[in-house]
Write a protein that holds these residues in place. Sequence first.
Motif, PDB file in Angstrom:
ATOM      1  N   LYS A 254       4.049  49.810  -3.690  1.00 24.74           N
ATOM      2  CA  LYS A 254       2.737  49.185  -3.866  1.00 24.74           C
ATOM      3  C   LYS A 254       2.604  48.496  -5.230  1.00 24.74           C
ATOM      4  N   ALA A 255       3.711  48.204  -5.877  1.00 24.72           N
ATOM      5  CA  ALA A 255       3.674  47.677  -7.238  1.00 24.72           C
ATOM      6  C   ALA A 255       2.849  46.395  -7.336  1.00 24.72           C
TER       7      ALA A 255
ATOM      8  N   ARG B 232      -4.782  44.714  -8.013  1.00 21.89           N
ATOM      9  CA  ARG B 232      -6.020  45.495  -8.057  1.00 21.89           C
ATOM     10  C   ARG B 232      -6.540  45.668  -9.488  1.00 21.89           C
ATOM     11  N   ASP B 233      -5.645  45.590 -10.453  1.00 19.34           N
ATOM     12  CA  ASP B 233      -6.029  45.789 -11.858  1.00 19.34           C
ATOM     13  C   ASP B 233      -6.437  44.487 -12.546  1.00 19.34           C
ATOM     14  N   ARG B 234      -6.576  43.386 -11.779  1.00 26.81           N
ATOM     15  CA  ARG B 234      -6.823  42.083 -12.391  1.00 26.81           C
ATOM     16  C   ARG B 234      -8.121  42.036 -13.199  1.00 26.81           C
ATOM     17  N   GLY B 235      -9.077  42.910 -12.880  1.00 31.83           N
ATOM     18  CA  GLY B 235     -10.302  42.954 -13.666  1.00 31.83           C
ATOM     19  C   GLY B 235     -10.046  43.301 -15.121  1.00 31.83           C
TER      20      GLY B 235
ATOM     21  N   ASP C 133      -7.716  37.213  -0.227  1.00 29.85           N
ATOM     22  CA  ASP C 133      -7.237  38.593  -0.230  1.00 29.85           C
ATOM     23  C   ASP C 133      -5.748  38.597   0.081  1.00 29.85           C
ATOM     24  N   ILE C 134      -4.934  39.054  -0.866  1.00 29.48           N
ATOM     25  CA  ILE C 134      -3.482  39.048  -0.669  1.00 29.48           C
ATOM     26  C   ILE C 134      -3.052  40.097   0.350  1.00 29.48           C
TER      27      ILE C 134
END
Length: 487
Positions: free
Chosen positions: A456-457, A463-466, A233-234
Amino acid sequence: MKMRLWLRCISFVLLCCYGIQIGFAYKIPPVQLELKEEGFLVSIPHESGIENVAFNVNRNRPFKAFEQGEFSGRVSTETNNRWIFEIKRRLREDDTIYIWTDVQFNKNRFRSMSSPIMVSEVPSGVIAINEMVNDKKPVVITTETPPAIDPRNDICEPTLTIIRNRNACRGELIFEENFNGNELNATRWRYEVRMPLDIADAEFVLYDTNAEITNGMLKIEPRIWGNDNPNADIRRGNLNLGVRCTAYQNSDVECRRQAFGRVVLPPILTARINTKHAFSFKYGRVEVRAKLPQGDWLFPLLLLEPLANLYGQQAYASGQMRIAFIRSNLNLQTSDGIEMGGRVLYGGAVLRPEASYRNTFMVNTSRDAHFGETFHIYSLTWDDQRLSFEVDGQKYGSIDGGFAQHEMGHNYAWTNGNHMAPLDQEFFITLGVAAGGHGDFPDDCLSKPWANTSPKAALNFWRDRGNWKSTWTNPSLIVDYVRVYAI
């Protein structure tokens, strides 16, 4: 009567001599290419009168004239009735070979340019390379002793190029890297081990030592932090690169990071290498044969970067040149329908960090296929007037200097340099892969999961890696060779 008879005899002798000259004019036969286990041979058959033969061979780069080749040699003795030049370099299936030949025949020199041959079309063994189909006759030069094949061509012509600690001659190959062996050549390249500075266009990556050399190729493959393990978790933990860190300006930012709140660890682990400690130059022609990465929000780093920040420490105050650049998305358009994905190739200079200025000093060309589908040769010619860009030998644009006078210029120190300032000093070579960032993907790109100005870039990107990680089927930058020529 005697005078007429005498003149007729002289005319007869001259005609006979002229006829003998024409009858025995030499024509260079087709060159044979023979593939071997550890390299290849080029040869022509022996004929009485041949004294020596020189071969010049290029892989994947056409000759623009009778110039020094990548592989060159003069053969002084025939073997088994052939003049043979052996080259200890394996050819690849997608290589294209260019050859010109110089033959000394009865004190005359003959030159002939052969047509290109694609190795993929060679079934096996020997291939005869036909002469050029444009009906050009071989060049004939009368001389007693032909000049030797030499990297400096015996006559050192003046050059614009300046190299650290030594002189050069125009046309000279001043740097070459073929990535032979099993590991990176530390005398030429060094890894950058750091996080990007927290500036307006920092990428969402950690640069570390995860490049590899395989089959004579450099391969840099980006990976998701912790290989996207559920426990990685980053948003938690800390990163300290310690003594390995190669920070440029600010070790607190580039070497250490504690995740908290909106500050996250780098979502992507990748690599970036450079020649800063070993090789830099001012003005020249750079060629890189490479297969660019494919995958959403990735981009290749094929760069020239300044050896010293002579025009200040601000981002890009001393400039950056991009030999080739793509946004590696398989499909990417702006809200206005402008194509910006991997089918569009850019080359140019970056002189400001803001995304809105990124294309100001860029030229581009487009293809039907993604530039990461196959290898291409990317070329930048940098002189004291302009930057010129080619792909596979085809010029697609140029950018004139005078940046200090341009309305987008922002550094008054450039007026102290020449017409190309800030691109008027020595630069070094950088290769790598990056992802995301605040400067290379405009906010009007459709489906982009982060805003360039958002704190939060990087978190929103992760978070969009899916959505984007499934597109990383061929995310690697693969480099065959890098060459730099004096101009």
